[in-house]
Enzyme design. Structure first.
Site: not given
Ligand code: NAP
Length: 519
Positions: A294, A298, A345
């Site tokens: 986690t 990762k 995932d």
């Molecule tokens: P990440 O790699 O940091 O990606 C974040 C995304 O959010 C990017 O596309 C970013 O856009 C966008 N973003 C950030 N701030 C923003 C804003 N103010 N306005 C618009 N877009 C914004 O994060 P991640 O690892 O993909 O995780 C994202 C979410 O998925 C988390 O909440 C996590 O808990 C959830 N998740 C859930 C599961 C599950 O099993 N349900 C599994 C994995 C992750 P930019 O590219 O423009 O920065």
């Protein structure tokens, strides 16, 4: 043995604690130093009613205890109390500190122990770090009379924890299985508390929730109901989760009860980890069979697996990260074994959608994906590999374009025809285009996650009510985005379903490894 340490301040509280955790411990340590009124006669009376073997300890403030004051130990008083308690013939063990050995004032306690057959646990606590030579320190603690050496130290890194785990084997050889106590305090030490008995230590200490005797203590009920203490047998298979932080993870609560339900001799342990490469070395020492990965490891786990030449699934390649590592073949790299890396995932995300559409029902559908981060990559790969056309909307357009390009290359590399994949900005333009990709809408950013539960990453995106809307955030289960979709009449899926789906897939892989072993 799981040892319950009595830490509260009154004998009534001790009685309550003994009753509350009845059935979860096989040994009791009485920390007389923590009592408000340490009266030896009442302590002996209580101890003589405890059917399990008991340890008596009167710890000084400087050793993390409550006897004396920071400026004065009142050593004479403490030793007199210890002598009285030991002479009562009530206790199986007495804990005496390393620096008392050879001290005239402590001789009467040692003599009382010899007369009454009370075994001495010779203890050394280090609240800062780990001694340079753990083996030699344990030998010194055991001394010429083969006392039980107890070393409680403070690992500050994965490398420290690895050094500790490496010391269990030699400790078994020199002091016998069950002939020593060795454990790590603090957050890095938690795995040693869960695994030390399996590694040959006499016992592990536990204490009541809210009144922990030392940093990192687990309560006895958790040690059993979460970490399967009473059902684990020698040679239990070790699994875990690495992350930083990781002690809050719910994954042990998910995997361990399933191992128990399925009667698999296995345990799943949280490993706070600051260095992924070092953890892989630790995995060799403990012959860890598999682990979840986690935040923030990762990507590093995938990079390390790539260096090891491990088998890596397409989901991990697409996501650029891997959340599951499982051993393949023999139990160590030295014996010709290897690892496989997976990103659960991908199947976890697909599971609720396939329940809704049927296993072939996604082919030819279209979807709008909001976000282009790590999780979006797994989501896009999952959908594209099922033949769904995608439009990825992201605040940073270049990142969405990169994502789409990467997924296309992976599918083409595999000789599969990529469905239509497009990228657009997370803005009015993009929302307009998204009207053509509307069977499914997936929200993958962290916007709307606890504590910012009022935020909506795509407030301008209007739902017709015909879409299936999936928000992969799982805290809260109903984000503002998902509630808005539900109010418009859409069928909705919460991130909880994906989370459970990816955990179920991990468990399937871990359980299969236990059943197949190193074949
Ligand atoms: P990440 O790699 O940091 O990606 C974040 C995304 O959010 C990017 O596309 C970013 O856009 C966008 N973003 C950030 N701030 C923003 C804003 N103010 N306005 C618009 N877009 C914004 O994060 P991640 O690892 O993909 O995780 C994202 C979410 O998925 C988390 O909440 C996590 O808990 C959830 N998740 C859930 C599961 C599950 O099993 N349900 C599994 C994995 C992750 P930019 O590219 O423009 O920065």
């Amino acid at each position: 043995m799981v040892c319950l340490t009595l830490t509260l301040q009154t004998l009534d509280e001790w009685r309550d604690t003994l009753e509350r955790y009845a059935g979860y411990y096989q040994c009791v340590e009485l920390r007389v130093d923590l009592l408000e009124d340490p009266d030896s006669a009442s302590v002996v009376e209580l101890a003589s009613g405890i059917p399990q073997p008991t340890i008596v300890a009167v710890r000084r403030v400087r050793d993390g205890g409550g006897f004396g004051t920071p400026s004065a130990d009142h050593e004479r008083e403490r030793l007199a109390l210890l002598e009285d308690l030991v002479a009562s013939e009530t206790f199986a063990f007495v804990d005496l500190e390393d620096d008392l050995r050879g001290l005239g004032a402590a001789e009467s306690v040692e003599a009382a122990a010899e007369t009454t057959g009370t075994r001495i646990i010779r203890s050394l606590h280090d609240f800062e770090g780990i001694p340079d030579d753990i083996d030699a320190t344990l030998d010194r603690l055991a001394g010429p009379h083969r006392e039980i050496p107890k070393l409680a130290v403070t690992p500050n890194s994965t490398a420290d924890v690895h050094r500790l785990f490496r010391a269990y084997g030699p400790a078994c050889d020199r002091h016998g299985d069950g002939g020593f106590i060795l454990l790590g305090m603090g957050r890095f030490g938690v795995p040693t508390r869960i695994l030390s008995r399996l590694c040959g230590a006499l016992l592990t200490y536990t204490s009541p929730t809210g009144a922990e005797a030392a940093p990192g203590h687990i309560d006895p009920e958790t040690m059993d109901t979460v970490y399967n203490a009473s059902v684990l047998q020698a040679e239990a298979r070790i699994f875990g989760v690495i992350g930083n932080p990781v002690l809050h993870s719910r994954s042990p609560h998910y995997h361990n009860p399933r191992f128990r339900r399925d009667e698999l001799n296995a345990v799943y342990v949280p490993f706070p980890t600051d260095d992924v490469a070092e953890f892989f070395h630790l995995a060799e020492t403990l012959r860890i069979q598999g682990f979840s990965v986690t935040i923030p490891h990762k990507e590093a786990a995938l990079a390390h697996l790539t260096r090891l030449g491990a088998k890596i699934d397409d989901g991990s390649r697409a996501a650029g990260s891997c959340n599951t590592v499982v051993r393949r073949g023999p139990d160590s790299l030295a014996e010709g074994g290897s690892f496989a890396g997976a990103n659960t995932d991908v199947p976890g995300f697909l599971r609720p959608l396939e329940e809704l559409f049927g296993s072939d029902g996604l082919l030819g559908k279209s979807a709008t994906i909001i976000g282009a981060g790590g999780a979006a990559r797994a989501v896009c790969y999952a959908l594209a590999s099922r033949g769904v056309s995608l439009l990825v909307l992201n605040r940073t357009l270049a990142r969405a374009e990169q994502l789409v390009g990467d997924i296309r290359s992976i599918l083409v590399d595999r000789g599969r025809e990529a469905s239509e994949l497009a990228a657009a900005p997370l803005a009015r333009d993009g929302f307009r285009r998204s009207e053509h990709y509307r069977d499914i809408v997936v929200q993958t950013t962290g916007i709307g996650m606890t504590p910012n539960v009022d935020a909506d990453p795509a407030a301008e995106l209007e739902f017709s009510g015909a879409e299936v809307v999936y928000d992969i955030i799982y805290t809260p289960e109903r984000t503002v985005f998902l509630s808005r979709a539900e109010e418009a009449g859409c069928r909705v899926i919460s991130g909880r379903a994906m989370f459970d789906g990816q955990a179920a897939e991990q468990y399937r892989m871990f359980a299969e490894r236990v059943r197949l072993g190193g074949t």
